[in-house]
Design an enzyme around this catalytic site. Structure first.
Site, PDB file in Angstrom:
ATOM      1  CG  ASP A 119      -8.599   3.478   6.740  1.00 48.25           C
ATOM      2  OD1 ASP A 119      -7.401   3.215   6.913  1.00 48.25           O
ATOM      3  OD2 ASP A 119      -9.487   2.612   6.700  1.00 48.25           O
ATOM      4  CB  ILE A 131      -6.546   2.319   9.779  1.00 48.28           C
ATOM      5  CG1 ILE A 131      -6.595   3.791  10.184  1.00 48.28           C
ATOM      6  CG2 ILE A 131      -7.036   1.434  10.939  1.00 48.28           C
ATOM      7  CD1 ILE A 131      -5.860   4.128  11.472  1.00 48.28           C
ATOM      8  CE  LYS A 149      -1.112 -11.003  12.079  1.00 49.39           C
ATOM      9  NZ  LYS A 149      -2.175  -9.967  12.165  1.00 49.39           N
ATOM     10  NE  ARG A 167      -2.266 -12.237   5.229  1.00 50.33           N
ATOM     11  CZ  ARG A 167      -3.433 -11.743   5.618  1.00 50.33           C
ATOM     12  NH1 ARG A 167      -3.765 -11.802   6.896  1.00 50.33           N
ATOM     13  NH2 ARG A 167      -4.280 -11.204   4.760  1.00 50.33           N
TER      14      ARG A 167
END
Length: 353
Positions: free
Chosen positions: A70, A149, A269, A283
């Site tokens: 990250d 990330i 996605k 979602r």
């Protein structure tokens, strides 16, 4: 119970920015710098993952590898953007507070990032990471948002994750880049080449290429043409704690979807829907949760420029502010052709629960 403001009719779909040609200014320089920055961050994350993510760290649920990845990714991307566009605010997920409290972690970061940022001092690393952690009010209409990330657990288990960067004008993205280091080039060949770059500029379409490919190999992509729910594929979060799998299963049943859902982490996605590997991304979190802007901005423009539609569970356009998606609840992504059926299914299923 969800109260739907409306159903989106074909006429109302025109309100959503699909592949509409716009007389907007060019973002060629921004696109080039953003792609280069995301590529570099992907390479650093691959290196850190290969060296530090082991069976032992996975079993112990050790998060230190993704913490380093990250910080490295944010440092590299913020450095690239701030050097070229010094007046642009950057809203990233990370701050350097943990590094400032942990000299050993800072030294490790300096070691692992040296291949990609030679001779970076610890002071430079801290200052650069903090440039991308501003959460204060933004006066500028133009700003960047970064998830260094996206898909923490996916990274740790060596699954799917993404480096996600978007350039914003007001509350809408005008440029987005998704780097997906572990995503197959084709979901029909899971053992084939992996590592993908998706990028889009408003009004210019969406493009995809392999992470190791030259930009000249980028191909324009489009959402699928599937119009029958029985043949559709739905993609959702790998973790049920991130989105309700139960509700997604009920919606799939309502639509007659026969394919098993594609469960993966991160904004990969969005890439699947944009590339036509899936038709629906659903979602639904708890109502108190406010989605973060960096978790969606890059993915949204990649899908919209590929011809897809993105809205919330009430059918409203997504409003992206530095504070998050405060005006929206949940996210629905479709290939446009299945948008009306899924919104009707959501209204039926969610209002029953």
């Amino acid at each position: 119970m969800l109260k739907f403001s409306h159903r989106i009719s074909p006429q109302q779909l025109r309100l959503f920015p699909l592949r509409k040609k716009m007389s907007s200014k060019s973002f060629e320089r921004e696109r080039r710098i953003a792609i280069e920055a995301v590529e570099l961050a992907c390479k650093s994350s691959i290196k850190i993952q290969s060296l530090l993510c082991t069976e032992e760290t996975i079993n112990k649920k050790d998060r230190s590898p993704v913490t380093l990845a990250d910080f490295a990714a944010q440092a590299l991307v913020v450095r690239a953007i701030s050097r070229e566009f010094p007046d642009d605010p950057i809203i990233g997920e990370e701050s350097a507070k943990q590094l400032q409290k942990n000299p050993q972690l800072l030294e490790k970061l300096q070691e692992y990032i040296s291949e990609f940022w030679p001779n970076a001092s610890t002071t430079e690393l801290i200052e650069t990471i903090n440039k991308g952690s501003s959460k204060k009010d933004i006066d500028s209409k133009r700003w960047w948002t970064l998830d260094p990330i996206d898909g923490t657990l996916g990274f740790l288990r060596k699954g799917q994750y993404a480096v996600a960067l978007a350039l914003m004008e007001g509350t809408q993205p005008v440029l987005g880049v998704l780097g997906c280091p572990s995503l197959p080039h084709s979901m029909s060949d899971l053992d084939g080449p992996k590592g993908c770059i998706f990028h889009a500029v408003r009004g210019e379409g969406s493009y995809f290429r392999g992470l190791s490919d030259d930009e000249s190999k980028a191909k324009k992509i489009h959402v699928s043409q599937v119009k029958d729910g029985q043949h559709a594929k739905l993609t959702e979060s790998f973790e049920s704690s991130h989105s309700s799998h139960e509700v997604a299963d009920q919606i799939s049943s309502h639509l007659g979807i026969k394919n098993e859902p594609i469960k993966i982490d991160s904004q990969c996605k969005y890439g699947l829907v944009a590339r036509g590997d899936a038709e629906i991304y659903f979602r639904m979190t708890n109502k108190e949760y406010v989605e973060k802007v960096w978790d969606h901005a890059a993915g949204i423009i990649v899908v919209e420029e590929a011809g897809g539609v993105v809205c919330d569970l009430k059918g409203r356009k997504i409003i992206l502010s530095y504070q998050g998606l405060v005006e929206n609840y949940g996210v629905v992504v479709t290939n446009q052709f299945l948008h009306k059926p899924i919104m009707e299914a959501i209204e039926t299923v969610v209002n029953k629960s």
